[in-house]
Every structure is written in C-alpha cells, then in structure tokens.
Design a protein around this motif. Structure first.
Motif, PDB file in Angstrom:
ATOM      1  N   PHE A 154       0.834  -1.205   0.000  1.00 54.69           N
ATOM      2  CA  PHE A 154       0.000   0.000   0.000  1.00 54.69           C
ATOM      3  C   PHE A 154       0.869   1.256   0.000  1.00 54.69           C
ATOM      4  O   PHE A 154       0.591   2.220  -0.720  1.00 54.69           O
ATOM      5  CB  PHE A 154      -0.916  -0.007   1.222  1.00 54.69           C
ATOM      6  N   PHE A 155       1.932   1.244   0.775  1.00 57.93           N
ATOM      7  CA  PHE A 155       2.779   2.425   0.924  1.00 57.93           C
ATOM      8  C   PHE A 155       3.774   2.565  -0.231  1.00 57.93           C
ATOM      9  O   PHE A 155       4.255   3.663  -0.501  1.00 57.93           O
ATOM     10  CB  PHE A 155       3.509   2.375   2.268  1.00 57.93           C
ATOM     11  N   THR A 156       4.081   1.481  -0.909  1.00 59.10           N
ATOM     12  CA  THR A 156       5.001   1.566  -2.052  1.00 59.10           C
ATOM     13  C   THR A 156       4.273   1.960  -3.329  1.00 59.10           C
ATOM     14  O   THR A 156       4.921   2.297  -4.325  1.00 59.10           O
ATOM     15  CB  THR A 156       5.710   0.215  -2.290  1.00 59.10           C
ATOM     16  N   ASN A 157       2.941   1.934  -3.302  1.00 57.75           N
ATOM     17  CA  ASN A 157       2.164   2.216  -4.516  1.00 57.75           C
ATOM     18  C   ASN A 157       1.523   3.604  -4.503  1.00 57.75           C
ATOM     19  O   ASN A 157       0.664   3.907  -5.334  1.00 57.75           O
ATOM     20  CB  ASN A 157       1.074   1.156  -4.685  1.00 57.75           C
ATOM     21  N   TYR A 158       1.945   4.452  -3.583  1.00 56.37           N
ATOM     22  CA  TYR A 158       1.361   5.787  -3.459  1.00 56.37           C
ATOM     23  C   TYR A 158       1.468   6.609  -4.750  1.00 56.37           C
ATOM     24  O   TYR A 158       0.714   7.558  -4.955  1.00 56.37           O
ATOM     25  CB  TYR A 158       2.043   6.558  -2.326  1.00 56.37           C
ATOM     26  N   HIS A 159       2.425   6.265  -5.622  1.00 59.26           N
ATOM     27  CA  HIS A 159       2.633   7.067  -6.829  1.00 59.26           C
ATOM     28  C   HIS A 159       1.411   7.082  -7.749  1.00 59.26           C
ATOM     29  O   HIS A 159       1.296   7.948  -8.618  1.00 59.26           O
ATOM     30  CB  HIS A 159       3.855   6.554  -7.611  1.00 59.26           C
ATOM     31  N   VAL A 160       0.467   6.137  -7.565  1.00 63.07           N
ATOM     32  CA  VAL A 160      -0.721   6.115  -8.417  1.00 63.07           C
ATOM     33  C   VAL A 160      -1.768   7.135  -7.959  1.00 63.07           C
ATOM     34  O   VAL A 160      -2.726   7.411  -8.685  1.00 63.07           O
ATOM     35  CB  VAL A 160      -1.367   4.715  -8.466  1.00 63.07           C
ATOM     36  N   LEU A 161      -1.591   7.690  -6.771  1.00 66.17           N
ATOM     37  CA  LEU A 161      -2.561   8.635  -6.226  1.00 66.17           C
ATOM     38  C   LEU A 161      -2.173  10.063  -6.575  1.00 66.17           C
ATOM     39  O   LEU A 161      -0.991  10.387  -6.699  1.00 66.17           O
ATOM     40  CB  LEU A 161      -2.645   8.495  -4.708  1.00 66.17           C
TER      41      LEU A 161
END
Length: 238
Positions: free
Chosen positions: A53-60
């Motif tokens: 969840f924290f490594t995928n923040y770039h999609v937000l």
C-alpha cells in the motif's frame, strides 16, 4: 484559530475506519482545509495496510478535490527501543510519518520503558510526529519528551480523538495539558491531529481547541494554521 491542515486521517484501508480517501478529501474541502495527510496504519497492526500500500502511493494524486494530499503512514512502535514497522526504503519515500504506541503492537510499559520507546522513535530521522503521546495507558516523562521534541524537531501531536469525553484514552487531557505547559516553557511547536476514522471527523479539533484555550497556548506554536508553516515544521523538510 483557523486550522487548514489535518495531519492524521484514516481510510478503509486501516480496516477499523469507515471512509475512503476520496470521501476524506471531499470532507476536507467542504470544511475549508487546504491539506490533509493520509496516515493509515502500517503493517505491524494486524489487518491493516500491507507494505505494498505504501510503495504504490505514486498512483494517487497529490491534489484531490482541491485539497493537497500528503502520502504518509501511522507507524506502530513495536518495542521499547523504538523499532517501527516500515523499513527505511519506504519511509524515505513518504511525505510524512507519524509513530504511535498502540496496545495491539506493544504492551503498556512502565514510565521508563515508554519514555525510552518514544525517545528512540523521535530520534529516527524519518519520524516527523509522535502520535497521541497523551495516552495515559502509556505513562511517560512529559518534560523529557518535550525536551526531546525540541532537540529532534519531532513534533508532538495533540490528538482530538484522545480528548473525546469518555473515550478509550480517558485522562489524556491531563497529560496533554501538562505537555502544553512544557511546550510553552521551552517554545516547542505542536501539531493538531483529528485522528479521523470517519469523514465527518476530518478537520475536527473541537477538543484540542478547548484545551489550547484553557492553557492560553500561543497561536504561533500551533503549525496547523498555514500549509507553509506546517511543511517547514516537518523534520524531513529541515
């Protein structure tokens, strides 16, 4: 005081919160906030956000419904030496990191143990805020924690959810009042957090404000009144 920043919000990813990030952002806009931090619980607490969840923040997006979103986490302090539950490679990528003592992750310790856990955590260069330090179930040396806040630039949170009458952190007002007096004595800034678990609580600092007024706490030591002031106060930005 007019507060336009909320640094402590939870979404459904935390499993025990009830709103989406989108709902939180919409509520923030309606209330006139300019910035909120997304701080869902890190993996040390069961059934919460996984590492991915924290490594995928770039999609937000960085801005949603006109409100700036900081991509962050509420980390769990896992032992009395300040071990936290996300690795440095992720912490470096976050916009903000809160770390807190939670019963599912660490037992209620002695004042000495809890104080050491908090100090070690505050000394971590990637921890910006010590979350809800007024929890009386975790007694601390309040004066020492305020002094360490000044030394490390780790902000102390005045947590609105902790001050709810008859809440599960009953007695936090006594600890936080003492903390605010020391903060004034040592000229240490504090940050307010709603600790919202439903969108109606976003930006709600009702009980924080009452406590600040009770001790006549100066506005200049509260960083939620300006986005620029808040960002400048974050350890990672200094």
């Amino acid at each position: 005081m007019k507060y336009i920043v909320d640094i402590h919000t939870h979404s459904v990813i935390s499993q025990h919160a009830y709103s989406t990030i989108d709902e939180n952002a919409r509520a923030a806009k309606e209330k006139g906030l300019k910035l909120i931090a997304m701080t869902d619980h890190a993996p040390g607490m069961k059934n919460t956000a996984p590492r991915a969840f924290f490594t995928n923040y770039h999609v937000l997006p960085n801005i949603l419904h006109g409100v700036e979103l900081l991509h962050g986490a509420e980390l769990n302090i896992m032992d009395y030496n300040g071990t936290i539950d996300l690795q440095e490679d992720i912490l470096k990528t976050l916009d903000i990191a809160i770390a807190s003592l939670h019963p599912p992750c660490i037992p209620f310790g002695t004042e000495e143990e809890n104080t050491r856990a908090c100090i070690k955590t505050m000394e971590n260069p990637f921890i910006d805020i010590l979350g809800h330090p007024g929890d009386p179930r975790y007694p601390i040396n309040v004066k020492k924690i305020v002094q360490i806040s000044k030394e490390t630039n780790c902000l102390l949170e005045i947590n609105n959810a902790s001050l709810v009458p008859n809440g599960f952190r009953k007695g936090s007002d006594i600890v936080l009042e003492k903390m605010l007096h020391y903060a004034m004595e040592y000229q240490v800034p504090v940050v307010l957090g709603s600790d919202a678990h439903f969108y109606t609580q976003i930006g709600d600092f009702t009980y924080c404000q009452s406590l600040l007024e009770k001790v006549d706490f100066p506005e200049e030591l509260v960083v939620n009144t300006s986005v620029e002031k808040f960002k400048k106060a974050l350890k990672r930005n200094q």
